[in-house]
Write a protein that holds these residues in place. Structure first.
Motif, PDB file in Angstrom:
ATOM      1  N   ILE A 146       0.862  -1.174   0.000  1.00  0.00           N
ATOM      2  CA  ILE A 146       0.000   0.000   0.000  1.00  0.00           C
ATOM      3  C   ILE A 146       0.899   1.225   0.000  1.00  0.00           C
ATOM      4  O   ILE A 146       1.635   1.467   0.962  1.00  0.00           O
ATOM      5  CB  ILE A 146      -0.936   0.019   1.220  1.00  0.00           C
ATOM      6  N   LEU A 147       0.860   2.010  -1.061  1.00  0.00           N
ATOM      7  CA  LEU A 147       1.730   3.174  -1.175  1.00  0.00           C
ATOM      8  C   LEU A 147       1.128   4.394  -0.491  1.00  0.00           C
ATOM      9  O   LEU A 147       1.849   5.229   0.055  1.00  0.00           O
ATOM     10  CB  LEU A 147       2.007   3.491  -2.646  1.00  0.00           C
ATOM     11  N   SER A 148      -0.189   4.539  -0.539  1.00  0.00           N
ATOM     12  CA  SER A 148      -0.834   5.684   0.109  1.00  0.00           C
ATOM     13  C   SER A 148      -2.298   5.378   0.347  1.00  0.00           C
ATOM     14  O   SER A 148      -2.879   4.491  -0.281  1.00  0.00           O
ATOM     15  CB  SER A 148      -0.708   6.948  -0.761  1.00  0.00           C
ATOM     16  N   GLN A 149      -2.908   6.110   1.271  1.00  0.00           N
ATOM     17  CA  GLN A 149      -4.341   6.017   1.532  1.00  0.00           C
ATOM     18  C   GLN A 149      -4.841   7.418   1.880  1.00  0.00           C
ATOM     19  O   GLN A 149      -4.400   8.039   2.837  1.00  0.00           O
ATOM     20  CB  GLN A 149      -4.646   5.023   2.648  1.00  0.00           C
ATOM     21  N   ASN A 150      -5.751   7.901   1.071  1.00  0.00           N
ATOM     22  CA  ASN A 150      -6.283   9.247   1.234  1.00  0.00           C
ATOM     23  C   ASN A 150      -7.738   9.174   1.650  1.00  0.00           C
ATOM     24  O   ASN A 150      -8.570   8.580   0.952  1.00  0.00           O
ATOM     25  CB  ASN A 150      -6.153  10.033  -0.076  1.00  0.00           C
ATOM     26  N   GLY A 151      -8.053   9.768   2.790  1.00  0.00           N
ATOM     27  CA  GLY A 151      -9.398   9.702   3.333  1.00  0.00           C
ATOM     28  C   GLY A 151     -10.362  10.608   2.597  1.00  0.00           C
ATOM     29  O   GLY A 151     -10.006  11.682   2.120  1.00  0.00           O
ATOM     30  N   ASP A 152     -11.619  10.170   2.509  1.00  0.00           N
ATOM     31  CA  ASP A 152     -12.688  10.952   1.887  1.00  0.00           C
ATOM     32  C   ASP A 152     -13.930  10.770   2.752  1.00  0.00           C
ATOM     33  O   ASP A 152     -14.686   9.816   2.566  1.00  0.00           O
ATOM     34  CB  ASP A 152     -12.934  10.469   0.462  1.00  0.00           C
ATOM     35  N   ASP A 153     -14.123  11.657   3.724  1.00  0.00           N
ATOM     36  CA  ASP A 153     -15.217  11.511   4.675  1.00  0.00           C
ATOM     37  C   ASP A 153     -16.544  11.936   4.039  1.00  0.00           C
ATOM     38  O   ASP A 153     -16.655  13.031   3.498  1.00  0.00           O
ATOM     39  CB  ASP A 153     -14.973  12.364   5.926  1.00  0.00           C
ATOM     40  N   GLN A 154     -17.536  11.075   4.108  1.00  0.00           N
ATOM     41  CA  GLN A 154     -18.861  11.381   3.587  1.00  0.00           C
ATOM     42  C   GLN A 154     -19.899  11.023   4.642  1.00  0.00           C
ATOM     43  O   GLN A 154     -19.764  10.038   5.352  1.00  0.00           O
ATOM     44  CB  GLN A 154     -19.136  10.569   2.314  1.00  0.00           C
TER      45      GLN A 154
ATOM     46  N   ALA B 262     -12.324  -4.204   2.014  1.00  0.00           N
ATOM     47  CA  ALA B 262     -13.678  -4.121   1.456  1.00  0.00           C
ATOM     48  C   ALA B 262     -13.864  -2.750   0.824  1.00  0.00           C
ATOM     49  O   ALA B 262     -13.233  -1.770   1.221  1.00  0.00           O
ATOM     50  CB  ALA B 262     -14.723  -4.353   2.542  1.00  0.00           C
ATOM     51  N   ARG B 263     -14.741  -2.687  -0.186  1.00  0.00           N
ATOM     52  CA  ARG B 263     -15.041  -1.396  -0.810  1.00  0.00           C
ATOM     53  C   ARG B 263     -16.523  -1.358  -1.198  1.00  0.00           C
ATOM     54  O   ARG B 263     -17.171  -2.385  -1.412  1.00  0.00           O
ATOM     55  CB  ARG B 263     -14.178  -1.166  -2.037  1.00  0.00           C
ATOM     56  N   TYR B 264     -17.041  -0.124  -1.311  1.00  0.00           N
ATOM     57  CA  TYR B 264     -18.412   0.067  -1.757  1.00  0.00           C
ATOM     58  C   TYR B 264     -18.494  -0.151  -3.266  1.00  0.00           C
ATOM     59  O   TYR B 264     -17.606   0.247  -4.023  1.00  0.00           O
ATOM     60  CB  TYR B 264     -18.888   1.477  -1.427  1.00  0.00           C
ATOM     61  N   THR B 265     -19.587  -0.787  -3.692  1.00  0.00           N
ATOM     62  CA  THR B 265     -19.778  -1.089  -5.112  1.00  0.00           C
ATOM     63  C   THR B 265     -20.465   0.043  -5.864  1.00  0.00           C
ATOM     64  O   THR B 265     -20.487   0.043  -7.096  1.00  0.00           O
ATOM     65  CB  THR B 265     -20.631  -2.356  -5.278  1.00  0.00           C
TER      66      THR B 265
ATOM     67  N   VAL C  87      -7.351   2.484  -6.025  1.00  0.00           N
ATOM     68  CA  VAL C  87      -8.596   1.785  -5.734  1.00  0.00           C
ATOM     69  C   VAL C  87      -9.470   2.723  -4.912  1.00  0.00           C
ATOM     70  O   VAL C  87      -9.098   3.112  -3.802  1.00  0.00           O
ATOM     71  CB  VAL C  87      -8.336   0.476  -4.957  1.00  0.00           C
ATOM     72  N   ASP C  88     -10.629   3.084  -5.448  1.00  0.00           N
ATOM     73  CA  ASP C  88     -11.522   4.035  -4.789  1.00  0.00           C
ATOM     74  C   ASP C  88     -12.521   3.334  -3.881  1.00  0.00           C
ATOM     75  O   ASP C  88     -12.759   2.124  -3.984  1.00  0.00           O
ATOM     76  CB  ASP C  88     -12.294   4.854  -5.834  1.00  0.00           C
ATOM     77  N   ASN C  89     -13.125   4.111  -3.010  1.00  0.00           N
ATOM     78  CA  ASN C  89     -14.263   3.689  -2.186  1.00  0.00           C
ATOM     79  C   ASN C  89     -13.965   2.515  -1.256  1.00  0.00           C
ATOM     80  O   ASN C  89     -14.838   1.694  -0.977  1.00  0.00           O
ATOM     81  CB  ASN C  89     -15.478   3.336  -3.069  1.00  0.00           C
ATOM     82  N   VAL C  90     -12.718   2.414  -0.771  1.00  0.00           N
ATOM     83  CA  VAL C  90     -12.365   1.364   0.183  1.00  0.00           C
ATOM     84  C   VAL C  90     -12.882   1.765   1.564  1.00  0.00           C
ATOM     85  O   VAL C  90     -12.739   2.907   2.002  1.00  0.00           O
ATOM     86  CB  VAL C  90     -10.843   1.163   0.225  1.00  0.00           C
ATOM     87  N   LEU C  91     -13.516   0.825   2.258  1.00  0.00           N
ATOM     88  CA  LEU C  91     -14.098   1.121   3.563  1.00  0.00           C
ATOM     89  C   LEU C  91     -13.026   1.490   4.578  1.00  0.00           C
ATOM     90  O   LEU C  91     -11.968   0.873   4.641  1.00  0.00           O
ATOM     91  CB  LEU C  91     -14.881  -0.085   4.092  1.00  0.00           C
ATOM     92  N   ALA C  92     -13.346   2.505   5.375  1.00  0.00           N
ATOM     93  CA  ALA C  92     -12.471   2.931   6.466  1.00  0.00           C
ATOM     94  C   ALA C  92     -13.310   3.093   7.717  1.00  0.00           C
ATOM     95  O   ALA C  92     -14.538   3.178   7.652  1.00  0.00           O
ATOM     96  CB  ALA C  92     -11.782   4.244   6.113  1.00  0.00           C
TER      97      ALA C  92
ATOM     98  N   SER D 264     -17.531   6.420   5.561  1.00  0.00           N
ATOM     99  CA  SER D 264     -16.123   6.807   5.443  1.00  0.00           C
ATOM    100  C   SER D 264     -15.413   5.900   4.451  1.00  0.00           C
ATOM    101  O   SER D 264     -15.479   4.675   4.556  1.00  0.00           O
ATOM    102  CB  SER D 264     -15.439   6.724   6.801  1.00  0.00           C
ATOM    103  N   THR D 265     -14.735   6.514   3.495  1.00  0.00           N
ATOM    104  CA  THR D 265     -13.998   5.750   2.496  1.00  0.00           C
ATOM    105  C   THR D 265     -12.592   6.306   2.346  1.00  0.00           C
ATOM    106  O   THR D 265     -12.300   7.434   2.730  1.00  0.00           O
ATOM    107  CB  THR D 265     -14.697   5.798   1.125  1.00  0.00           C
ATOM    108  N   ILE D 266     -11.746   5.464   1.770  1.00  0.00           N
ATOM    109  CA  ILE D 266     -10.356   5.825   1.519  1.00  0.00           C
ATOM    110  C   ILE D 266      -9.996   5.385   0.106  1.00  0.00           C
ATOM    111  O   ILE D 266     -10.461   4.343  -0.369  1.00  0.00           O
ATOM    112  CB  ILE D 266      -9.427   5.151   2.554  1.00  0.00           C
ATOM    113  N   THR D 267      -9.192   6.196  -0.561  1.00  0.00           N
ATOM    114  CA  THR D 267      -8.629   5.807  -1.850  1.00  0.00           C
ATOM    115  C   THR D 267      -7.232   5.253  -1.621  1.00  0.00           C
ATOM    116  O   THR D 267      -6.373   5.926  -1.062  1.00  0.00           O
ATOM    117  CB  THR D 267      -8.563   7.004  -2.813  1.00  0.00           C
ATOM    118  N   LEU D 268      -7.025   4.018  -2.042  1.00  0.00           N
ATOM    119  CA  LEU D 268      -5.728   3.361  -1.879  1.00  0.00           C
ATOM    120  C   LEU D 268      -4.928   3.424  -3.173  1.00  0.00           C
ATOM    121  O   LEU D 268      -5.493   3.378  -4.276  1.00  0.00           O
ATOM    122  CB  LEU D 268      -5.909   1.886  -1.517  1.00  0.00           C
TER     123      LEU D 268
END
Length: 265
Positions: free
Chosen positions: A179-187, A242-245, A216-221, A198-202
């Protein structure tokens, strides 16, 4: 001074973690330590105490191997002040960092530290490197030590990140991917603090080829502790997350699926 005791017998592959929870404890063991960190190795629990590392037999609690380094300071993991142990997804390797005094090494870019990786079944030291204290990741056969990846099979350097790039995750990675990075995207929906999505882009990469990295977008956090805080980083279990579909179920809730980091990388 280092006192390192390797397992006397060959690695016992029958020491697999249990697949169910017993109604009663199989054994107990007292550990004298002001701080204690525990992870699950391939042969049983591995403990980081004030004095070093103890690997216990899962069948009876006896000591499989030990690495004693009194008066040393073990570096904390990324998201806690507690000293850290990192395991590979299969539990076969365990890694830690030991901070070095300034009179030994004083690099300008950070605190000096020695990274150690042990075979979790035998205690054999398979990797040692003096460098900078920072994030560690383990796959089943490689380590990402700060900005450089190495093979645990032969110690060969696989690649290193460009100047200025930095990994911000420590812990178990994929079986063969980092995993090189994980950027949070709070919704969140509505005004309820309980309705966070809450999701994270990996950004992940195969361990052998940094040029093949993908996002990889929409990974559960984990939900943030406060609405103004970022999402809590993801926990990866044996190379899975896990991620949202993007779909919604009949109750109006988002649908998620299990994902393999290796398959995506």
């Amino acid at each position: 001074p280092v006192h390192h005791v390797i397992a006397k017998a060959p690695a016992d592959t029958s020491l697999a973690p249990p697949t169910s929870l017993a109604p009663k404890a199989s054994w107990t063991k007292e550990i004298s330590s002001t701080e204690l960190t525990t992870v699950a190795g391939a042969g049983g629990p591995i403990l980081l105490t004030d004095d070093g590392i103890l690997a216990l037999n899962s069948k009876d609690g006896s000591v499989l191997w030990s690495y004693e380094r009194k008066h040393s300071t073990f570096a904390p993991n990324s998201y806690s002040d507690s000293p850290g142990l990192i395991t590979s997804p299969d539990g076969r390797y365990v890694a830690t960092q030991i901070q070095l005094p300034n009179f030994i090494a004083s690099p300008q870019e950070g605190e000096a530290a020695t990274t150690l990786v042990f075979d979790a079944l035998t205690g054999r030291l398979v990797f040692e490197r003096q460098g900078i204290e920072g994030p560690l990741q383990l796959t089943d056969s490689a380590i990402l030590d700060n900005d450089t990846a190495f093979s645990l099979t032969d110690g060969k350097k696989l690649w290193n990140l460009s100047d200025g790039d930095r990994v911000d995750y420590s812990g178990t990675a994929g079986h063969a991917s980092f995993i090189l990075s994980q950027n949070g995207d709070d919704q969140h929906r509505g005004d309820s603090p309980q309705s966070y999505k809450s999701t994270i882009t990996l950004r992940i990469t195969p361990q052998e080829d940094l040029s093949a990295a993908v996002e990889v977008d929409n990974v559960l956090a984990g939900p943030p502790d406060h609405p103004d805080y970022p999402a809590i980083p993801v926990n990866f279990i044996q190379g899975w997350a896990a991620r949202y579909t993007g779909e919604i179920d009949s109750s109006g809730d988002p649908v998620a699926e299990a994902i393999s980091l290796d398959a995506l990388a």
